[in-house]
Write a protein that holds these residues in place. Structure first.
Motif, PDB file in Angstrom:
ATOM      1  N   ILE A  22       0.839  -1.204   0.000  1.00 59.84           N
ATOM      2  CA  ILE A  22       0.000   0.000   0.000  1.00 59.84           C
ATOM      3  C   ILE A  22       0.872   1.251   0.000  1.00 59.84           C
ATOM      4  N   SER A  23       1.898   1.252   0.818  1.00 57.96           N
ATOM      5  CA  SER A  23       2.783   2.417   0.881  1.00 57.96           C
ATOM      6  C   SER A  23       3.502   2.627  -0.446  1.00 57.96           C
ATOM      7  N   PHE A  24       3.956   1.535  -1.064  1.00 54.91           N
ATOM      8  CA  PHE A  24       4.644   1.640  -2.348  1.00 54.91           C
ATOM      9  C   PHE A  24       3.708   2.178  -3.424  1.00 54.91           C
ATOM     10  N   ALA A  25       2.442   1.708  -3.403  1.00 58.46           N
ATOM     11  CA  ALA A  25       1.477   2.188  -4.393  1.00 58.46           C
ATOM     12  C   ALA A  25       1.176   3.676  -4.211  1.00 58.46           C
ATOM     13  N   VAL A  26       1.052   4.108  -2.969  1.00 58.46           N
ATOM     14  CA  VAL A  26       0.790   5.532  -2.712  1.00 58.46           C
ATOM     15  C   VAL A  26       1.943   6.388  -3.216  1.00 58.46           C
ATOM     16  N   ILE A  27       3.167   5.910  -2.989  1.00 56.13           N
ATOM     17  CA  ILE A  27       4.348   6.663  -3.414  1.00 56.13           C
ATOM     18  C   ILE A  27       4.364   6.845  -4.929  1.00 56.13           C
ATOM     19  N   GLN A  28       3.863   5.851  -5.674  1.00 59.04           N
ATOM     20  CA  GLN A  28       3.873   5.950  -7.132  1.00 59.04           C
ATOM     21  C   GLN A  28       3.036   7.113  -7.644  1.00 59.04           C
ATOM     22  N   PHE A  29       2.019   7.514  -6.879  1.00 65.66           N
ATOM     23  CA  PHE A  29       1.140   8.608  -7.306  1.00 65.66           C
ATOM     24  C   PHE A  29       1.523   9.948  -6.664  1.00 65.66           C
ATOM     25  N   ALA A  30       2.514   9.920  -5.781  1.00 65.79           N
ATOM     26  CA  ALA A  30       2.919  11.163  -5.120  1.00 65.79           C
ATOM     27  C   ALA A  30       3.783  11.986  -6.059  1.00 65.79           C
ATOM     28  N   PRO A  31       3.463  13.262  -6.243  1.00 70.92           N
ATOM     29  CA  PRO A  31       4.269  14.100  -7.137  1.00 70.92           C
ATOM     30  C   PRO A  31       5.610  14.456  -6.504  1.00 70.92           C
ATOM     31  N   GLU A 102       8.733  -4.771 -10.609  1.00 72.74           N
ATOM     32  CA  GLU A 102      10.091  -5.302 -10.436  1.00 72.74           C
ATOM     33  C   GLU A 102      10.809  -4.579  -9.308  1.00 72.74           C
ATOM     34  N   ARG A 103      10.614  -3.267  -9.216  1.00 72.75           N
ATOM     35  CA  ARG A 103      11.241  -2.513  -8.127  1.00 72.75           C
ATOM     36  C   ARG A 103      10.687  -2.939  -6.781  1.00 72.75           C
ATOM     37  N   PHE A 104       9.378  -3.164  -6.720  1.00 75.45           N
ATOM     38  CA  PHE A 104       8.766  -3.601  -5.457  1.00 75.45           C
ATOM     39  C   PHE A 104       9.264  -4.985  -5.067  1.00 75.45           C
ATOM     40  N   GLY A 105       9.356  -5.898  -6.046  1.00 80.35           N
ATOM     41  CA  GLY A 105       9.848  -7.236  -5.754  1.00 80.35           C
ATOM     42  C   GLY A 105      11.286  -7.229  -5.259  1.00 80.35           C
ATOM     43  N   ASN A 106      12.126  -6.419  -5.892  1.00 78.72           N
ATOM     44  CA  ASN A 106      13.520  -6.309  -5.447  1.00 78.72           C
ATOM     45  C   ASN A 106      13.606  -5.732  -4.037  1.00 78.72           C
ATOM     46  N   MET A 107      12.760  -4.744  -3.761  1.00 81.02           N
ATOM     47  CA  MET A 107      12.783  -4.127  -2.436  1.00 81.02           C
ATOM     48  C   MET A 107      12.393  -5.139  -1.361  1.00 81.02           C
ATOM     49  N   ILE A 108      11.320  -5.901  -1.597  1.00 82.31           N
ATOM     50  CA  ILE A 108      10.869  -6.883  -0.606  1.00 82.31           C
ATOM     51  C   ILE A 108      11.924  -7.969  -0.411  1.00 82.31           C
ATOM     52  N   TRP A 109      12.556  -8.408  -1.497  1.00 80.16           N
ATOM     53  CA  TRP A 109      13.588  -9.440  -1.386  1.00 80.16           C
ATOM     54  C   TRP A 109      14.771  -8.930  -0.564  1.00 80.16           C
ATOM     55  N   ASN A 110      15.167  -7.690  -0.812  1.00 79.44           N
ATOM     56  CA  ASN A 110      16.285  -7.124  -0.048  1.00 79.44           C
ATOM     57  C   ASN A 110      15.903  -6.911   1.415  1.00 79.44           C
ATOM     58  N   TYR A 111      14.681  -6.426   1.655  1.00 78.47           N
ATOM     59  CA  TYR A 111      14.256  -6.166   3.035  1.00 78.47           C
ATOM     60  C   TYR A 111      14.118  -7.463   3.820  1.00 78.47           C
ATOM     61  N   ALA A 112      13.725  -8.544   3.138  1.00 76.08           N
ATOM     62  CA  ALA A 112      13.617  -9.840   3.821  1.00 76.08           C
ATOM     63  C   ALA A 112      14.980 -10.293   4.332  1.00 76.08           C
ATOM     64  N   SER A 335      13.003  12.740   5.476  1.00 73.56           N
ATOM     65  CA  SER A 335      13.110  11.793   4.371  1.00 73.56           C
ATOM     66  C   SER A 335      11.885  11.852   3.477  1.00 73.56           C
ATOM     67  N   VAL A 336      10.706  12.019   4.073  1.00 73.49           N
ATOM     68  CA  VAL A 336       9.480  12.153   3.283  1.00 73.49           C
ATOM     69  C   VAL A 336       9.517  13.439   2.474  1.00 73.49           C
ATOM     70  N   ILE A 337       9.931  14.534   3.079  1.00 77.81           N
ATOM     71  CA  ILE A 337       9.991  15.819   2.379  1.00 77.81           C
ATOM     72  C   ILE A 337      10.994  15.764   1.233  1.00 77.81           C
ATOM     73  N   GLU A 338      12.153  15.124   1.451  1.00 77.08           N
ATOM     74  CA  GLU A 338      13.203  15.051   0.438  1.00 77.08           C
ATOM     75  C   GLU A 338      12.985  13.915  -0.554  1.00 77.08           C
ATOM     76  N   ARG A 339      11.942  13.102  -0.343  1.00 78.28           N
ATOM     77  CA  ARG A 339      11.666  11.929  -1.168  1.00 78.28           C
ATOM     78  C   ARG A 339      12.842  10.963  -1.164  1.00 78.28           C
ATOM     79  N   ASP A 340      13.442  10.789  -0.005  1.00 77.55           N
ATOM     80  CA  ASP A 340      14.529   9.823   0.159  1.00 77.55           C
ATOM     81  C   ASP A 340      13.899   8.466   0.430  1.00 77.55           C
ATOM     82  N   TYR A 341      13.449   7.803  -0.635  1.00 78.90           N
ATOM     83  CA  TYR A 341      12.629   6.609  -0.515  1.00 78.90           C
ATOM     84  C   TYR A 341      13.300   5.450   0.230  1.00 78.90           C
TER      85      TYR A 341
END
Length: 380
Positions: A22-31, A102-112, A335-341
């Protein structure tokens, strides 16, 4: 109990996946993503902003920032005047040259594997950045939890025992007024009164220790541990710096727990088993702490994980800002203000996981306080 713990741990997996998705999806629409942030700064400041881009991209930006005026990649607003090859290089550097799934899958794999990568703009790993900010958040979170519960529980019990008395009435007034005052507003008042604002300059306004002091001598496992220096110099200075922030946080945090403790004890005191215990000749103290306390504290313990997580990670953002304390709350906001994802998602992942684990621990404490609770008999 073992089966219940295993089920809870297994349920954490889809829960964490849902939170991150959900957080990743929201970020995709954030300008205004990280690429747009860099482009905007390059377009406005040309050479001075290029130090935010690592590698050869800096030189390319200097050479092409305004050579191609009027051209645009058509993908990012604010990209006018920048070489499309430089834009593509930025996309590759930040990982946006890949599809979202693909970016989401890589992120989850790395975070795991607890590999959180490196901050976009600070040139340091996310883990090192969190560790760097942890002392402030640990100090505020742990002390505010201990102080809040250390004040609230005894006060709530005393109010329940003396329900309707003058003590109960005037303490209720104090509690309600304290709850009504926002913590950050009281923090500003403390700064004005005691930190050089308009009256007295008694307390410092920056950091956990005065300049020149170090906490290295206070680590018992370190080679330079000096108990005398720690207790005589560092510890007093440490609490001197925390006095005003903790006062501001405690004022607004103990009210809810105090009233919750009082009402819980009142409900238990009025039950039949309490009257039976008194009829058997047990002392009031034995009745209160031997019978009532164990049952009344269940609801207080239920609220502990949320209170702890809030105080430890999110409840001190404004306080950290007012008192110039660089902790996790301020890190997450910046980090949110600077978009440091990488920092945003890593802190979200770590804090969410800790919240789930603390919730499980709270359930286990339930069974320790009241052995009659059996989670294995619950239907899933």
């Amino acid at each position: 109990m073992g089966a219940y713990i295993l089920r809870r741990i297994l349920l954490m997996v889809p829960t964490m996946l849902g939170i991150m998705a959900i957080s990743f999806a929201v970020i995709q629409f954030a300008p205004g993503g990280p690429i747009e942030q860099v482009i905007a700064q390059l377009s406005g400041q040309a050479g001075s902003a290029t130090d935010r881009v690592s590698g050869g991209g800096s030189d390319m930006a200097r050479d092409n920032s305004f050579d191609n005026a009027g051209e645009s990649s058509g993908k990012y607003r604010g990209a006018q005047g920048l070489d499309p090859e430089f834009i593509a290089k930025l996309e590759k550097q930040f990982g946006f040259d890949k599809p979202p799934l693909e970016r989401f899958g890589n992120m989850i794999w790395n975070y795991a594997r607890f590999d959180f990568g490196e901050s976009y703009f600070r040139k340091v790993t996310v883990v090192d950045l969190i560790i760097e900010k942890m002392p402030v958040s640990i100090s505020l979170g742990l002390w505010i939890t201990f102080l809040s519960y250390g004040i609230s529980i005894p006060l709530g019990i005393r109010k329940a025992v003396s329900d309707g008395s003058a003590f109960d009435v005037w303490t209720s007034g104090v509690v309600i007024v304290a709850y009504a005052i926002p913590g950050f507003l009281f923090a500003v008042l403390l700064v004005i009164l005691f930190a050089g604002g308009s009256y007295w300059d008694w307390f410092p306004l920056r950091g956990l220790l005065s300049e020149g002091l170090t906490a290295a001598s206070c680590k018992p496992w370190g080679p330079d541990f000096d108990a005398g220096y720690c207790l005589g110099v560092v510890a007093p200075d440490y609490f001197w710096h925390l006095a005003l922030p903790l006062t501001a946080l405690v004022l607004s945090s103990f009210a809810t727990t105090t009233l919750l403790t009082k009402n819980s004890f009142l409900d238990e005191i009025r039950k039949q088993y309490v009257q039976t215990a008194r009829a058997k000749g047990l002392s009031e103290r034995r009745v209160l702490y031997g019978h009532v306390f164990r049952n009344a504290m269940l609801i207080v313990i239920a609220g502990f994980p949320g209170a702890f997580i809030s105080a430890f990670f999110t409840g001190s953002l404004l306080i950290e800002t007012i008192f110039s304390l660089d902790g996790l709350g301020l890190l997450g906001y910046r980090s949110v203000i600077e978009r440091d994802y990488p920092v945003v998602f890593a802190t979200l992942y770590i804090f969410s996981l800790m919240g789930l684990l603390v919730g499980l621990l709270s359930d286990l404490v339930y069974t320790w306080i009241d052995p009659r609770i059996d989670f294995e008999s619950r239907q899933v």
